[in-house]
Design a protein around this motif. Structure first.
Motif, PDB file in Angstrom:
ATOM      1  N   THR A 114      -8.012   4.703   9.105  1.00  0.00           N
ATOM      2  CA  THR A 114      -7.134   4.935   8.432  1.00  0.00           C
ATOM      3  C   THR A 114      -5.736   4.159   9.356  1.00  0.00           C
ATOM      4  N   CYS A 115      -4.928   3.525   8.440  1.00  0.00           N
ATOM      5  CA  CYS A 115      -3.937   2.911   8.895  1.00  0.00           C
ATOM      6  C   CYS A 115      -2.832   3.910   9.718  1.00  0.00           C
ATOM      7  N   LYS A 116      -2.564   3.661  10.824  1.00  0.00           N
ATOM      8  CA  LYS A 116      -1.504   4.526  11.751  1.00  0.00           C
ATOM      9  C   LYS A 116      -0.215   4.062  11.755  1.00  0.00           C
ATOM     10  N   TRP A 117       0.217   3.401  10.669  1.00  0.00           N
ATOM     11  CA  TRP A 117       1.581   3.057  10.469  1.00  0.00           C
ATOM     12  C   TRP A 117       2.634   4.219  10.351  1.00  0.00           C
ATOM     13  N   PRO A 118       3.712   4.553  11.119  1.00  0.00           N
ATOM     14  CA  PRO A 118       4.510   5.711  10.957  1.00  0.00           C
ATOM     15  C   PRO A 118       5.422   5.429   9.797  1.00  0.00           C
ATOM     16  N   PRO A 147       0.825  -1.199  -0.199  1.00  0.00           N
ATOM     17  CA  PRO A 147      -0.010   0.057  -0.013  1.00  0.00           C
ATOM     18  C   PRO A 147       0.854   1.120   0.072  1.00  0.00           C
ATOM     19  N   ILE A 148       0.613   2.265  -0.866  1.00  0.00           N
ATOM     20  CA  ILE A 148       1.281   3.261  -0.904  1.00  0.00           C
ATOM     21  C   ILE A 148       0.677   4.395   0.281  1.00  0.00           C
ATOM     22  N   PHE A 168       1.893   9.363   8.377  1.00  0.00           N
ATOM     23  CA  PHE A 168       1.480   8.003   8.424  1.00  0.00           C
ATOM     24  C   PHE A 168       1.005   7.282   7.386  1.00  0.00           C
ATOM     25  N   CYS A 169       0.830   6.272   7.259  1.00  0.00           N
ATOM     26  CA  CYS A 169       0.391   5.405   6.068  1.00  0.00           C
ATOM     27  C   CYS A 169      -0.783   5.955   5.777  1.00  0.00           C
ATOM     28  N   GLY A 170      -1.919   6.109   6.463  1.00  0.00           N
ATOM     29  CA  GLY A 170      -3.293   6.411   6.188  1.00  0.00           C
ATOM     30  C   GLY A 170      -4.061   5.865   5.052  1.00  0.00           C
TER      31      GLY A 170
END
Length: 175
Positions: free
Chosen positions: A130-134, A116-117, A145-147
DNA sequence: CCCTGATTCGC
DNA sequence: GCGAATCAGG
């Protein structure tokens, strides 16, 4: 917070670059997206040239990674993204997204990974969906964040939920 | 539901 | 002039 010349100038710049009102609001800080839109109208710069409709959902891009010759590392990655494909500045942005995707692929080489971009969301733009991947190093100015959409209601999207977070500084040179 | 910009209208 | 609320839409 009021509209100082400085802030107005930045507003004009970001708006011209094609950022959405909410993104601009998050970047300026202290204002809502409505405030941004309102200001944009008052400044009469609503027509952003040829603003291609936003919200390009799940756009597939096939790319061949020129790096990572070593065995095991996927050389072709199919990336999924909600990234907007707008005019000018968007091209540069997409390349940044791609760079992120490559970095991730290298750190976790596996076959046929759907990467995922990043939507590059600011902290305040995150929601339960939303994705909270830093992304990047928390100490750096471009930290975001990925989002992307989270999978099964988790804090991370389907891709990032499989990873363990490491600061960017530790991620480098996995090769 | 997520998001987008556009418009209205009380302040 | 400002921006929250609302609207219309992808």
């Amino acid at each position: 917070m009021n509209w100082t010349d400085e802030r107005v100038e930045q507003l004009k710049k970001l708006w011209a670059e094609g950022l959405s009102a909410s993104q601009i609001a998050a970047q300026l800080g202290g204002v809502s997206r409505n405030a941004v839109i309102g200001k944009v109208h008052r400044l009469k710069l609503s027509g952003r040239g040829k603003t291609t409709s936003t919200q390009t959902r799940s756009k597939k891009v096939n790319t061949t990674a020129s790096s990572g010759h070593r065995s095991g590392v996927a050389t072709s990655v199919q990336m999924t993204s909600r990234v907007v494909t707008k005019s000018v500045g968007a091209t540069a942005l997409q390349q940044e997204y791609f760079a992120d995707a490559v970095t991730q692929t290298v750190m976790k080489p596996s076959t046929d990974v759907v990467v995922p971009i990043s939507r590059r969301l600011e902290l305040v733009q995150l929601s339960e969906r939303t994705c909270k991947w830093p992304m990047g190093d928390p100490l750096q100015p471009d930290f975001h964040f990925c989002g992307n959409d989270v999978g099964e209601g988790g804090p991370y999207c389907t891709y990032h939920s499989r990873l363990a977070y490491q600061p960017a500084s530790d991620r480098r040179r996995v090769r």
